[in-house]
Design a protein around this motif. Structure first.
Motif: not given
Length: 178
Positions: A23, A36-38, A52, A55-60, A112
């Motif tokens: 990242t 994007s997480l992908r 996942a 981190f559950r999400s991009r924000a995480g 965030c």
């Protein structure tokens, strides 16, 4: 372990660190837009579902990077703590210009999870260093100047004079606060 058919590896030694590093690299290359997480999973050479697990999400993920950045900045500031506000401001500027990807995420709290306990602890640690009493408003002015100068430098709007460096420029500007 790679699959002979060329599929993504199943296991990664330190997936959390690999995703954070991927990242930071992506932000350094392309900025925060479009992360994007992908895509980050692809950069880290793991399956698109692997992020996942940490981190559950991009924000995480961005929250973890911001918290790490605040901790790193606090360490930089702690090394300058015994110095005057000028040296703390120079330490802030040094951090911002040597870790621009961390700094970008730290400047984007809207991306965030700002109620995350680690994020809050790290951010408070930095504030304690930058607003160290009894410096009061002078400390705030030094921080504001360092933050603004960091942004101007990172955006390419200001360059140090030839033969000078960022820290010398900051010290010259901060002398006006005394």
């Amino acid at each position: 372990m790679s699959d002979p058919a060329g599929k993504q590896p199943y296991h990664h030694g330190d997936l959390r660190r690999a995703l954070i590093d991927a990242t930071l690299e992506a932000i350094a290359e392309d900025g925060l837009d479009g992360l994007s997480l992908r895509e980050l999973a692809r950069r880290a050479n793991v399956s698109h579902a692997a992020p996942a697990h940490h981190f559950r999400s991009r924000a995480g993920l961005l929250t973890a990077i911001a918290a790490e950045g605040y901790h790193l900045l606090a360490e930089e500031l702690e090394r300058a703590r015994g110095e005057d506000v000028t040296e703390r401001a120079v330490a802030y500027l040094r951090f911002a210009t040597t870790r621009p990807a961390h700094f970008a995420v730290m400047r984007a709290p809207e991306l965030c999870l700002t109620r995350d306990p680690e994020y809050l602890t790290a951010r408070e640690r930095v504030a304690e260093q930058l607003l160290h009493p009894p410096d009061g408003t002078i400390a705030l002015a030094a921080w504001a100047l360092a933050h603004g100068l960091a942004n101007l430098l990172l955006e390419g709007n200001v360059q140090p004079d030839p033969g000078s460096d960022v820290e010398s420029l900051a010290r010259a500007l901060l002398r006006h606060l005394a």
